[in-house]
Design a protein around this motif. Structure first.
Motif, mmCIF file in Angstrom:
data_model
loop_
_atom_site.group_PDB
_atom_site.id
_atom_site.type_symbol
_atom_site.label_atom_id
_atom_site.label_comp_id
_atom_site.label_asym_id
_atom_site.label_seq_id
_atom_site.Cartn_x
_atom_site.Cartn_y
_atom_site.Cartn_z
ATOM 1 N N THR A 70 -2.631 -4.987 -23.592
ATOM 2 C CA THR A 70 -3.224 -5.069 -24.933
ATOM 3 C C THR A 70 -4.131 -3.875 -25.211
ATOM 4 N N GLN A 71 -4.849 -3.430 -24.184
ATOM 5 C CA GLN A 71 -5.777 -2.311 -24.340
ATOM 6 C C GLN A 71 -5.094 -0.957 -24.174
ATOM 7 N N GLY A 72 -3.818 -0.967 -23.811
ATOM 8 C CA GLY A 72 -3.110 0.290 -23.609
ATOM 9 C C GLY A 72 -3.484 1.003 -22.331
ATOM 10 N N VAL A 73 -3.966 0.259 -21.350
ATOM 11 C CA VAL A 73 -4.356 0.825 -20.057
ATOM 12 C C VAL A 73 -3.243 0.539 -19.049
ATOM 13 N N LYS A 74 -2.856 1.554 -18.308
ATOM 14 C CA LYS A 74 -1.839 1.356 -17.285
ATOM 15 C C LYS A 74 -2.446 0.638 -16.083
#
Length: 111
Positions: A70-74
């Protein structure tokens, strides 16, 4: 569950050690959630020393992964123990998580 966090460039590596039985928010879920907010390069959960994972522990792992997405963090899992690997494959969650054979592969995948 014990954790140790290391900086690897812009990424964070979280070394997990012990049993992942759920309800471990203070032990690892809360710290990893904070790291997702702080890490521009992504987060690797190094899981070679996680000797057991329960259904509640899987739920925590799914929740953290969904939050990262959701946060776009890998978020990558590295070096999962044989038991955890078997659980992920049996539940077919190995398709949901980004599982890498070791830490170097996980860091390389983060870019």
């Amino acid at each position: 569950m014990k954790i140790h966090v290391e900086d690897r460039g812009t990424s964070k590596v979280v070394w997990l050690n012990g049993s992942m039985t759920g309800g471990d928010d203070q032990a690892w879920v809360t710290p990893v959630t904070k790291l997702l907010d702080e890490s521009a390069g992504g987060v690797v959960l190094e899981m070679s020393q996680v000797n057991y994972i329960s259904s509640a522990g899987l739920g925590d792992l799914v929740r953290i992964t969904a939050l990262a997405n959701t946060q776009g963090v890998k978020l990558n899992l590295a070096g999962v123990s044989p038991f955890v690997d078997a659980v992920l494959k049996t539940t077919r969650l190995d398709r949901f998580f980004d599982v890498c054979k070791d830490l170097d592969a996980a860091l390389a995948k983060l870019g």
